[in-house]
Scaffold this motif. Structure first.
Motif, PDB file in Angstrom:
ATOM      1  N   SER A 167       7.358  -2.955  38.657  1.00  0.00           N
ATOM      2  CA  SER A 167       6.796  -1.711  39.187  1.00  0.00           C
ATOM      3  C   SER A 167       7.602  -1.158  40.356  1.00  0.00           C
ATOM      4  O   SER A 167       7.189  -0.178  40.964  1.00  0.00           O
ATOM      5  N   VAL A 168       8.729  -1.786  40.683  1.00  0.00           N
ATOM      6  CA  VAL A 168       9.574  -1.349  41.788  1.00  0.00           C
ATOM      7  C   VAL A 168      10.937  -0.961  41.230  1.00  0.00           C
ATOM      8  O   VAL A 168      11.577  -1.740  40.513  1.00  0.00           O
ATOM      9  N   ARG A 169      11.358   0.253  41.547  1.00  0.00           N
ATOM     10  CA  ARG A 169      12.663   0.738  41.091  1.00  0.00           C
ATOM     11  C   ARG A 169      13.578   0.886  42.299  1.00  0.00           C
ATOM     12  O   ARG A 169      13.315   1.675  43.209  1.00  0.00           O
ATOM     13  N   THR A 170      14.667   0.100  42.321  1.00  0.00           N
ATOM     14  CA  THR A 170      15.603   0.114  43.437  1.00  0.00           C
ATOM     15  C   THR A 170      17.026   0.216  42.893  1.00  0.00           C
ATOM     16  O   THR A 170      17.254   0.190  41.682  1.00  0.00           O
ATOM     17  N   ARG A 171      17.984   0.316  43.831  1.00  0.00           N
ATOM     18  CA  ARG A 171      19.402   0.365  43.486  1.00  0.00           C
ATOM     19  C   ARG A 171      20.033  -1.020  43.461  1.00  0.00           C
ATOM     20  O   ARG A 171      21.248  -1.148  43.248  1.00  0.00           O
ATOM     21  N   ALA A 172      19.241  -2.054  43.687  1.00  0.00           N
ATOM     22  CA  ALA A 172      19.808  -3.394  43.801  1.00  0.00           C
ATOM     23  C   ALA A 172      20.523  -3.816  42.525  1.00  0.00           C
ATOM     24  O   ALA A 172      21.650  -4.333  42.567  1.00  0.00           O
ATOM     25  N   ASP A 173      19.904  -3.602  41.367  1.00  0.00           N
ATOM     26  CA  ASP A 173      20.524  -4.028  40.114  1.00  0.00           C
ATOM     27  C   ASP A 173      21.792  -3.228  39.822  1.00  0.00           C
ATOM     28  O   ASP A 173      22.808  -3.786  39.379  1.00  0.00           O
ATOM     29  N   ALA A 174      21.760  -1.912  40.082  1.00  0.00           N
ATOM     30  CA  ALA A 174      22.951  -1.094  39.847  1.00  0.00           C
ATOM     31  C   ALA A 174      24.097  -1.511  40.763  1.00  0.00           C
ATOM     32  O   ALA A 174      25.267  -1.581  40.341  1.00  0.00           O
ATOM     33  N   LEU A 175      23.795  -1.809  42.021  1.00  0.00           N
ATOM     34  CA  LEU A 175      24.832  -2.266  42.940  1.00  0.00           C
ATOM     35  C   LEU A 175      25.391  -3.618  42.507  1.00  0.00           C
ATOM     36  O   LEU A 175      26.598  -3.866  42.592  1.00  0.00           O
ATOM     37  N   HIS A 176      24.512  -4.482  42.050  1.00  0.00           N
ATOM     38  CA  HIS A 176      24.963  -5.806  41.605  1.00  0.00           C
ATOM     39  C   HIS A 176      25.861  -5.691  40.373  1.00  0.00           C
ATOM     40  O   HIS A 176      26.904  -6.370  40.288  1.00  0.00           O
ATOM     41  N   ARG A 177      25.487  -4.839  39.414  1.00  0.00           N
ATOM     42  CA  ARG A 177      26.321  -4.665  38.220  1.00  0.00           C
ATOM     43  C   ARG A 177      27.643  -3.991  38.549  1.00  0.00           C
ATOM     44  O   ARG A 177      28.638  -4.176  37.843  1.00  0.00           O
ATOM     45  N   ALA A 178      27.668  -3.223  39.646  1.00  0.00           N
ATOM     46  CA  ALA A 178      28.921  -2.590  40.067  1.00  0.00           C
ATOM     47  C   ALA A 178      29.825  -3.542  40.838  1.00  0.00           C
ATOM     48  O   ALA A 178      30.930  -3.146  41.241  1.00  0.00           O
ATOM     49  N   GLY A 179      29.391  -4.773  41.035  1.00  0.00           N
ATOM     50  CA  GLY A 179      30.226  -5.763  41.697  1.00  0.00           C
ATOM     51  C   GLY A 179      30.074  -5.829  43.198  1.00  0.00           C
ATOM     52  O   GLY A 179      30.849  -6.519  43.867  1.00  0.00           O
ATOM     53  N   VAL A 180      29.084  -5.127  43.763  1.00  0.00           N
ATOM     54  CA  VAL A 180      28.879  -5.170  45.210  1.00  0.00           C
ATOM     55  C   VAL A 180      28.197  -6.494  45.555  1.00  0.00           C
ATOM     56  O   VAL A 180      27.136  -6.819  45.031  1.00  0.00           O
ATOM     57  N   GLU A 181      28.835  -7.254  46.461  1.00  0.00           N
ATOM     58  CA  GLU A 181      28.290  -8.553  46.849  1.00  0.00           C
ATOM     59  C   GLU A 181      27.452  -8.474  48.115  1.00  0.00           C
ATOM     60  O   GLU A 181      26.325  -8.983  48.160  1.00  0.00           O
ATOM     61  N   LEU A 182      28.030  -7.870  49.157  1.00  0.00           N
ATOM     62  CA  LEU A 182      27.380  -7.824  50.461  1.00  0.00           C
ATOM     63  C   LEU A 182      27.381  -6.392  50.975  1.00  0.00           C
ATOM     64  O   LEU A 182      28.332  -5.644  50.749  1.00  0.00           O
ATOM     65  N   ILE A 183      26.313  -6.029  51.697  1.00  0.00           N
ATOM     66  CA  ILE A 183      26.197  -4.701  52.294  1.00  0.00           C
ATOM     67  C   ILE A 183      25.929  -4.884  53.783  1.00  0.00           C
ATOM     68  O   ILE A 183      24.991  -5.594  54.175  1.00  0.00           O
ATOM     69  N   LEU A 184      26.741  -4.242  54.593  1.00  0.00           N
ATOM     70  CA  LEU A 184      26.590  -4.276  56.039  1.00  0.00           C
ATOM     71  C   LEU A 184      26.052  -2.928  56.510  1.00  0.00           C
ATOM     72  O   LEU A 184      26.698  -1.896  56.314  1.00  0.00           O
ATOM     73  N   GLY A 185      24.857  -2.927  57.109  1.00  0.00           N
ATOM     74  CA  GLY A 185      24.268  -1.697  57.622  1.00  0.00           C
ATOM     75  C   GLY A 185      24.980  -1.209  58.879  1.00  0.00           C
ATOM     76  O   GLY A 185      25.544  -1.998  59.647  1.00  0.00           O
ATOM     77  N   SER A 186      24.951   0.092  59.094  1.00  0.00           N
ATOM     78  CA  SER A 186      25.674   0.668  60.226  1.00  0.00           C
ATOM     79  C   SER A 186      25.118   0.191  61.560  1.00  0.00           C
ATOM     80  O   SER A 186      25.843   0.173  62.563  1.00  0.00           O
ATOM     81  N   ARG A 187      23.840  -0.195  61.596  1.00  0.00           N
ATOM     82  CA  ARG A 187      23.276  -0.670  62.858  1.00  0.00           C
ATOM     83  C   ARG A 187      23.849  -2.013  63.283  1.00  0.00           C
ATOM     84  O   ARG A 187      23.681  -2.425  64.431  1.00  0.00           O
ATOM     85  N   SER A 188      24.527  -2.712  62.393  1.00  0.00           N
ATOM     86  CA  SER A 188      25.109  -4.022  62.708  1.00  0.00           C
ATOM     87  C   SER A 188      26.618  -3.968  62.881  1.00  0.00           C
ATOM     88  O   SER A 188      27.245  -5.017  63.031  1.00  0.00           O
ATOM     89  N   TYR A 189      27.210  -2.774  62.866  1.00  0.00           N
ATOM     90  CA  TYR A 189      28.672  -2.692  63.002  1.00  0.00           C
ATOM     91  C   TYR A 189      29.153  -3.361  64.285  1.00  0.00           C
ATOM     92  O   TYR A 189      30.169  -4.071  64.291  1.00  0.00           O
ATOM     93  N   ASP A 190      28.459  -3.138  65.399  1.00  0.00           N
ATOM     94  CA  ASP A 190      28.911  -3.676  66.681  1.00  0.00           C
ATOM     95  C   ASP A 190      28.798  -5.192  66.758  1.00  0.00           C
ATOM     96  O   ASP A 190      29.398  -5.802  67.653  1.00  0.00           O
ATOM     97  N   ARG A 191      28.043  -5.796  65.854  1.00  0.00           N
ATOM     98  CA  ARG A 191      27.862  -7.249  65.880  1.00  0.00           C
ATOM     99  C   ARG A 191      28.947  -7.983  65.102  1.00  0.00           C
ATOM    100  O   ARG A 191      28.987  -9.212  65.120  1.00  0.00           O
ATOM    101  N   ILE A 192      29.796  -7.259  64.419  1.00  0.00           N
ATOM    102  CA  ILE A 192      30.820  -7.868  63.567  1.00  0.00           C
ATOM    103  C   ILE A 192      32.124  -7.965  64.345  1.00  0.00           C
ATOM    104  O   ILE A 192      32.571  -6.990  64.952  1.00  0.00           O
ATOM    105  N   GLN A 193      32.741  -9.152  64.316  1.00  0.00           N
ATOM    106  CA  GLN A 193      33.993  -9.400  65.022  1.00  0.00           C
ATOM    107  C   GLN A 193      35.157  -9.466  64.031  1.00  0.00           C
ATOM    108  O   GLN A 193      35.066 -10.123  62.991  1.00  0.00           O
ATOM    109  N   VAL A 194      36.230  -8.766  64.347  1.00  0.00           N
ATOM    110  CA  VAL A 194      37.445  -8.769  63.527  1.00  0.00           C
ATOM    111  C   VAL A 194      38.337  -9.924  63.980  1.00  0.00           C
ATOM    112  O   VAL A 194      38.588 -10.086  65.192  1.00  0.00           O
ATOM    113  N   ARG A 195      38.819 -10.713  63.039  1.00  0.00           N
ATOM    114  CA  ARG A 195      39.716 -11.823  63.355  1.00  0.00           C
ATOM    115  C   ARG A 195      41.161 -11.535  62.961  1.00  0.00           C
ATOM    116  O   ARG A 195      42.092 -11.828  63.701  1.00  0.00           O
TER     117      ARG A 195
END
Length: 746
Positions: free
Chosen positions: A678-706
């Motif tokens: 009874s729930v329709r989301t984009r999760a299955d379409a994203l998964h079939r498109a090969g998307v593994e991980l999604i980083l929200g814009s609110r967490s950009y500052d928490r990510i460190q580049v190595r």
């Protein structure tokens, strides 16, 4: 959050030109404040915060909250002892939400220093004395102390003050009784319920002059009153009267916002204390019926009385023995208190365009013949004051103006309510020589005054029952034992919602029984719920996320979890035309109800709020594929990879470190949502498109580049001159071509 909406001010009350004596912060000399947990954090090498005694430990909101719970008192507020604490306002606001308490941080541009206690502008001890010293945020330029900033839990934030007083950069314990201001009175709180009481206090508006409201916790022998020392005690009616003696209570109407005890003997003793309060103050004291409670109607900013079963009931009056005349307030059947003078209406009978009679009627007076009609211009039923059902009537009021239609015979404004405790007699002025023409049959649907729907019986499910859908909603909840009907608020046309699905970021719908709690002009969907399809919010047996804490204060509210939507059917759509008046919209239908995840400012990639997060613990490596020449990061979300993707010209491969729970695991989320038909989301379409991980814009500052890699000859080659650091800042340097040398952090 109370202090971030304005610039933190330097203390300028006295001695502004005098630089206070301070010294470097020394945890061995630190003076602690009772009821306040101090957490000392230091800036890390890359702008992150760390525990000085454990510099290798990475900190996010959850880990900080866990640290406070393990080492502090659950009832304490938290003060963060770090320079420029406001730079991490989002992080500490999230901590406040997890803990359910205020968090104090230093303003930006300040250093935490130690100073001696100051009284009337003079130091009672020098900063170099051997005694403990107070922590003060000191401005780096002016060298003047700054007030601490108070971050309140985001879903319980108000403009009201916190538990402590902030004075000249110091945190001082308040003294006396815990009192919070109301629009028409005060709220008495304790340390345990201070945050929740403060959150509800500012939501009560001034609905009627002459009513004084006191919010207090009721006990068997009186009223529970707390002190800022952390203690609490039960006060009698006479003691409570002395405590609120600064309020204008003599001859007034005093409304108590409380919940009665469930025991009959305790109710009897509390009733005695209530009468004693009325006798001592000389006020008419109004309470919900014994065993009931008063609840806040958010949309009207008013209080409504409920009985022991949770049904709407009239308020009970406790009058002093020597009260003169009748009460100035009426308790209506819909659980409200209204002035007697505002309950009369003016009705003008018109025949062939000639005024035939003027009448004073109550809204539900059977003699008026207007019960069940649509609301008119002034909130009265249709057919009164020239509504659409009386084509010969005045367009507004007696003299054709909207103001006249809203005034009673004595000139008192009507309040537009459509129910009355007892109908008054109709008095007609003048006569009509010609009979009134009958009203033409209604062509368009008319609004109907709809009472609250019946409350279902509840039953506790076994822990082996099927899941509900939201991962935080554990099994064994109390669900409806019988079929019942309720209303669900929709963001648009109910017919479109039934056809396309209810747009929502949650994995449940919120249903309620009383249509009067819905604001005017909104759309409602009436649903029929089979046994086991709804969970009573008042009996939830789970830890509710902070964003949903507001639901806990509502009554007759039910969660319709996504896994049980197959037991929910839509039976009709309505639009509210007034308090309790529902206008049918479209034809009746019998259709299934679904949820459609819709992108919002608080969702990520159009997915629900409840998703599977990655990593589950610690910090993990991931990769981002970004353009060489661009302008910053995507506004909504960024795709990450667990393994390096194939090299592509014009792209940068950025090696990043992801803290715990900062990304959405698309595969795990799709697997979790797959059983929820009874729930329709984009999760299955994203998964079939090969998307593994999604980083929200609110967490950009928490990510460190190595590391950073460029594509060359079909392979990734490391860029030795690329600097490391937070993802947004590093990417700006890379895309602008201004890279700086940095050593390999490995």
């Amino acid at each position: 959050m109370t202090a971030l909406g304005r610039t933190a001010r330097a203390v300028a009350s006295r001695d502004i030109d005098r630089v206070p004596a301070t010294r470097r912060f020394d945890p061995r000399r630190h003076r602690r404040v009772a009821g306040l947990f101090d957490l000392w954090l230091a800036p890390g090498p890359k702008g992150r915060l760390m525990v000085p005694t454990d510099p290798n430990r990475l900190l996010d909101a959850r880990s900080i909250a866990d640290l406070v719970r393990r080492t502090g008192d659950a009832a304490d507020d938290v003060r963060i002892l770090t320079d420029d604490g406001a730079r991490h306002a989002d992080l500490f606001t999230e901590v406040a939400g997890l803990l359910g308490h205020d968090v104090l941080v230093s303003p930006e541009g300040t250093d935490i220093r130690h100073t001696a206690h100051r009284v009337n502008g003079a130091d009672t001890a020098s900063a170099t004395s051997a005694g403990p010293l107070h922590a003060v945020p000191l401005h780096r330029v002016t060298r003047q102390p700054m007030d601490w900033l108070v971050l309140q839990p985001p879903d319980l934030a108000t403009h009201l003050p916190g538990w402590f007083a902030l004075d000249e950069g110091l945190v001082r314990p308040r003294t006396g009784v815990v009192r919070l201001p109301l629009a028409d009175g005060l709220a008495l709180a304790t340390r345990a319920d201070f945050v929740a009481r403060r959150a509800t206090a500012h939501r009560l508006g001034l609905v009627s002059e002459g009513i004084v409201t006191i919010a207090v916790t009721a006990r068997a022998d009186g009223f529970l009153v707390g002190n800022y020392s952390g203690t609490q005690g039960v006060h009698s009616g006479r003691q409570l009267a002395a405590l609120v003696g600064d309020l204008p209570l003599y001859g007034a109407d005093l409304r108590l916002w409380l919940t009665w005890p469930s025991d009959a003997g305790e109710q009897a003793r509390l009733a005695e204390q209530t009468i004693e309060l009325a006798e001592t103050t000389g006020a008419t004291v109004w309470t919900p019926p014994p065993g009931g409670r008063a609840e806040l109607i958010d949309d009207h900013r008013d209080l409504r009385a409920l009985d022991a079963a949770g049904a709407v009931a009239p308020w009970r009056a406790h009058r002093p023995r020597y009260a003169d005349g009748p009460a100035t307030l009426d308790a209506t059947p819909d659980g409200l208190l209204v002035s007697r003078l505002s309950r009369e209406r003016v009705t003008l009978t018109v025949a062939n365009g000639v005024a035939a009679g003027l009448a004073l009627t109550a809204p539900n007076d059977p003699a008026s013949g207007v019960v069940g009609s649509a609301p008119g211009v002034d909130g009265s039923p249709a057919g009164v004051n020239g509504s659409a059902q009386d084509p010969g009537g005045s367009p507004a009021g007696v003299d054709g103006s909207p103001e006249a239609g809203r005034k009673a015979a004595d000139g008192t404004p009507a309040n537009g309510r459509v129910t009355d405790a007892a109908p008054t007699k109709q008095t007609t002025i003048g006569t009509s020589k010609e009979p009134t023409a009958p009203d033409p049959p209604a062509v368009a649907p008319t609004a109907v005054l709809t009472p609250p729907l019946s409350r279902p019986a509840l039953v506790t499910e076994r822990r082996r029952a099927s899941d509900y859908g939201p991962p935080w909603l554990r099994r064994g909840q109390q669900v409806n034992a019988e079929t019942f009907e309720a209303f669900v608020r929709t963001p648009g046309d109910p017919a479109e919602v039934v056809a396309d699905g209810m747009p929502s970021t949650e994995m449940f719908l919120i249903a309620f029984l009383d249509p009067r709690s819905a604001p005017e002009g909104c759309d409602l969907l009436r649903v029929r719920i089979e046994p086991g399809g709804a969970i009573a919010v008042a009996t939830l047996r789970s830890h509710v996320p902070a964003r949903l804490q507001y639901l806990l204060g509502t009554s007759d509210t039910y969660l319709l979890p996504a896994a049980r939507l197959d037991r929910v059917r839509a039976v009709g759509g309505f639009r509210t035309e007034g308090i309790g008046w529902l206008l049918p919209v479209g034809d009746a239908y019998d259709a299934t109800v679904r949820i459609r995840s819709a992108p919002t400012a608080r969702s990520t990639a159009g997915l629900p709020n409840d998703v599977r997060r990655w990593p589950e613990f610690g910090t993990r490596k991931a990769y981002a594929l970004l353009p060489v020449r661009s302008r910053g990061l995507p506004k909504g979300w960024l795709r990450l990879y667990r393994q390096p993707p194939p090299a592509r010209q014009g792209r940068l491969l950025v090696d990043v470190r992801v803290p715990r729970s900062r990304t959405v695991d698309v595969g795990a989320t799709a697997a979790m949502l797959a059983p929820l038909t009874s729930v329709r989301t984009r999760a299955d379409a994203l998964h079939r498109a090969g998307v593994e991980l999604i980083l929200g814009s609110r967490s950009y500052d928490r990510i460190q580049v190595r590391r950073v890699h460029h594509a060359r000859d079909g392979a990734w080659q490391r860029s030795p001159g690329a600097a490391s650091g937070p993802l947004p800042a590093t990417l700006r340097r890379l895309q602008s071509g201004a890279t700086t040398s940095a050593s390999d952090p490995t």
